[in-house]
Design a protein around this motif. Structure first.
Motif, short mmCIF file in Angstrom:
data_model
loop_
_atom_site.label_atom_id
_atom_site.label_comp_id
_atom_site.label_asym_id
_atom_site.label_seq_id
_atom_site.Cartn_x
_atom_site.Cartn_y
_atom_site.Cartn_z
N HIS A 159 0.85 -1.19 0.00
CA HIS A 159 0.00 0.00 0.00
C HIS A 159 0.89 1.24 0.00
O HIS A 159 1.98 1.22 0.58
N LEU A 188 -4.19 7.58 1.49
CA LEU A 188 -3.97 6.36 0.74
C LEU A 188 -4.11 6.66 -0.75
O LEU A 188 -5.15 7.16 -1.19
N HIS A 201 -3.58 0.92 -3.09
CA HIS A 201 -3.54 -0.24 -2.21
C HIS A 201 -3.62 -1.53 -2.99
O HIS A 201 -3.96 -1.55 -4.18
N TYR A 202 -3.23 -2.60 -2.28
CA TYR A 202 -3.16 -3.92 -2.92
C TYR A 202 -2.37 -3.86 -4.23
O TYR A 202 -2.83 -4.28 -5.29
N GLN A 215 3.81 0.49 2.54
CA GLN A 215 3.41 -0.21 3.76
C GLN A 215 2.93 -1.61 3.43
O GLN A 215 2.27 -1.83 2.41
#
Lengths: 108, 121
Positions: free
Chosen positions: A33, A45, A48-49, A88
């Motif tokens: 992420h 964010l 992500h993924y 992350q």
């Protein structure tokens, strides 16, 4: 412990493409992420993924992850993209979250 | 609109105690896993603690294990971080952050604005 290595800084001219890397031996087996943090603000964010863009994030932001390196790519960079970027992952072997050290993106 | 509002930060002497709170609104708090993340002045992000939606599963960073306690109250839609035996290196801006999903390796999709903790004599 899991250590995510990011370059401290990346510089790019407006309109060009910026690539920010996040390295670890087995990062390709993790979901990565990415967060953007501007001065005095909370992180946001942006990917992500590995490569999914949350709602509201411009298509100029994209991500990839394979082998030893995950990469955040920002195309057609704008002055407003200047920020710190953090990768992350979740370290499931230790049940702990892990952040990279962060990369300061400078728009020349 | 999802909102996370931290409070409870302040100035405390080494060895002292502080309790942080995070008030959640705009979503079904009891359905989401939550975290505390901190950022020392001029430094990067550090994950601190995680709590499952039910409160039954809790994890900590090694740096705070045995000193910090994460908890939640579904009736008050609030997340807490009880901090004891505070050290100078705990000085940081503390954020609460929501898990995007319950995958076990989720991103953090909403963050509060943070509350500042300063540990100094």
């Amino acid at each position: 412990s899991y250590v995510l290595t990011q370059p401290p800084s990346v510089s790019v001219a407006p309109g060009k493409t910026a690539s920010i890397t996040c390295a670890e031996n087995k990062i390709g087996s993790k979901s990565v992420h990415w967060y953007q943090q501007k001065p005095g603000q909370a992180p946001v964010l942006v990917i992500h993924y590995d490569s999914d863009r949350p709602s509201g994030i411009p298509e100029r932001f994209s991500g990839s992850n394979s082998g030893y390196t995950a990469t955040l790519t920002i195309t057609r960079v704008e002055a407003g993209d200047e920020a710190d970027y953090y990768c992350q992952v979740w370290d499931s072997s230790r049940d702990q979250g892990v952040f990279g050290g962060g990369t300061k993106l400078t728009v020349l | 609109e999802v909102q996370l509002v931290e409070s409870g930060g302040g100035f405390v002497q080494p060895g002292g105690t502080l309790r942080l709170s995070c008030a959640a609104s705009g979503f079904t708090f009891s359905s989401f896993e939550m975290n505390w993340v901190r950022q020392a002045p001029g430094k990067g992000l550090e994950w601190v603690a995680y709590i499952s939606s039910s409160g039954g599963t809790i994890y900590y960073a090694d740096s705070v294990k045995g000193r910090f306690t994460i908890s939640r109250d579904k009736d008050k839609n609030s997340l807490y971080l009880q901090m004891t035996s505070l050290r100078a290196e705990d000085t940081a801006l503390y954020y609460c952050a929501r898990n995007y999903d319950s995958s076990g390796y989720s991103s953090l999709d909403y963050w509060g604005q943070g509350t500042l903790v300063t540990v100094s004599s």
